[in-house]
Write a protein that holds these residues in place. Structure first.
Motif, PDB file in Angstrom:
ATOM      1  N   GLN A  82       0.837  -1.200   0.000  1.00 52.91           N
ATOM      2  CA  GLN A  82       0.000   0.000   0.000  1.00 52.91           C
ATOM      3  C   GLN A  82       0.874   1.253   0.000  1.00 52.91           C
ATOM      4  O   GLN A  82       0.607   2.210  -0.733  1.00 52.91           O
TER       5      GLN A  82
ATOM      6  N   TRP B   5      -6.969   3.605   0.145  1.00 56.14           N
ATOM      7  CA  TRP B   5      -6.680   2.345   0.825  1.00 56.14           C
ATOM      8  C   TRP B   5      -7.476   2.238   2.122  1.00 56.14           C
ATOM      9  O   TRP B   5      -7.987   1.172   2.476  1.00 56.14           O
TER      10      TRP B   5
ATOM     11  N   ASP C 166      -7.460   0.110  -4.996  1.00 57.95           N
ATOM     12  CA  ASP C 166      -6.676  -1.121  -4.931  1.00 57.95           C
ATOM     13  C   ASP C 166      -5.786  -1.157  -6.163  1.00 57.95           C
ATOM     14  O   ASP C 166      -6.272  -1.286  -7.292  1.00 57.95           O
TER      15      ASP C 166
END
Length: 359
Positions: free
Chosen positions: A140, A315, A321
């Motif tokens: 992330q 996120w 995503d």
């Protein structure tokens, strides 16, 4: 709360082996929970191990009087880790954290021999009745870095310094590349692997290579700040790994992924203390606070910072995503069809690079 040398650990284990039969379990009811850690590198690496040790200290501070937490640093990811884990278990450590991917099989092997000791392995995927796993969604943060890199790169060539081809690193390379390509579809990522997590000399040499290949932004998945120091000298934008490394590259570090392990370590120690511990498969990220982006460089334009912040927010609320198809691998084969998302089990075992990664 000490750094245990191998010799002292063996002495402690021997003493515990003599004392336990005589005193019995009840004698230790009021004793603090003994927790052990094994670390891949030195606690002063300013990256991965430093961050884990910071989490250990946060746990001890939060649970004062209830826990003691020892560690052994510079433990190799090979069979030599087994006797160290055994010594920790034999010396009364009831919860043991093994903090690197390469300890996976050793953790499972020792756990079988000590069914009453609880083990937690970082970044692995093998479990047992007394073995849980935990990880952080570093990818992330890599997507934030990739977004910044895609907007800051003038050459269209960005670089990635990697350690080993394990899922955690592959995810990072791919997330970095895909998010940069979302900004500039022509972006390519030069990848150099050094087969080590912590080797300042190799890290520096690899980043020199990336700079010579024309990379004007470099991310790293190794543990020392040596690569950032090269970036500072070569005037190449870069990102810290595991911690804010801006003091090593004050002009060129754009941000950093900070690993915040304290909340997890506190929660697992509490679970042992209150009897609720069960082997888990935890994978936390921005939402849970284990992934945090370090301060942005003042040189970062406002629109770039805003784009990065949007990725972080996405996120957290589930609207973003980076691993949403269509995604192709290096050969051009479709690995993720359009509109589909990669599931956690596929992310956790990924072994292929996306199109645009040059390794």
């Amino acid at each position: 709360m000490t750094n245990i040398t191998r010799r002292n650990l063996m002495k402690s284990a021997a003493a515990a082996g003599l004392a336990l039969p005589a005193l019995g379990r009840g004698a230790f009811a009021a004793d603090p929970l003994k927790i052990g850690y094994i670390y891949l590198g030195p606690v002063g690496d300013f990256g991965w191990t430093w961050a884990h040790n910071k989490g250990r200290l946060a746990m001890v501070d939060a649970l004062k009087g209830q826990v003691v937490a020892d560690y052994v640093e510079n433990v190799k990811e090979d069979a030599s880790a087994i006797p160290i884990l055994k010594d920790l278990a034999q010396s009364g450590h009831q919860l043991i954290f093994t903090t690197s991917y390469g300890y996976m099989d050793q953790t499972i092997e020792v756990a079988k021999q000590f069914p009453n000791v609880k083990f937690e392995h970082c970044t692995g995927y093998k479990h047992a009745d007394n073995v849980g796993t935990y990880n952080s969604r570093f990818h992330q943060g890599r997507s934030v870095e990739g977004t910044i890199a895609g907007m800051m790169s003038k050459s269209g060539v960005i670089g990635y310094l990697g350690s080993y081809k394990v899922p955690e690193v592959v995810l990072g390379v791919n997330a970095f590349t895909l998010s940069a390509q979302a900004v500039n579809p022509k972006i390519t990522t030069k990848l150099v692997m050094i087969d080590s997590w912590f080797d300042p000399a190799k890290e520096a040499a690899a980043v020199e290579t990336l700079a010579n290949l024309g990379c004007d932004v470099v991310a790293q998945h190794t543990d020392s700040p040596a690569g950032l120091q090269v970036c500072e000298k070569r005037k190449v934008w870069c990102f810290g790994q595991g911690a804010d490394m801006a003091k090593f590259a004050p002009k060129t570090q754009l941000s950093a992924i900070e690993d915040i392990w304290g909340p997890y370590y506190i929660s697992r120690a509490k679970a042992v203390l209150d009897g609720s511990w069960k082997p888990d498969d935890a994978w936390w990220g921005f939402k849970e606070g284990t992934v945090v982006m370090g301060p942005y460089n003042k040189a970062l334009p406002a629109e770039v910072a805003a784009a990065a912040d949007k990725i972080i927010a996405g996120w957290k609320d589930g609207s973003y995503d980076v691993f949403t198809g269509e995604i192709k691998d290096q050969t051009g084969a479709v690995k993720v069809p359009k509109g589909e998302h990669m599931t956690d089990d596929k992310l956790a075992t990924i072994d292929w690079y996306v199109q645009g990664v040059q390794s």
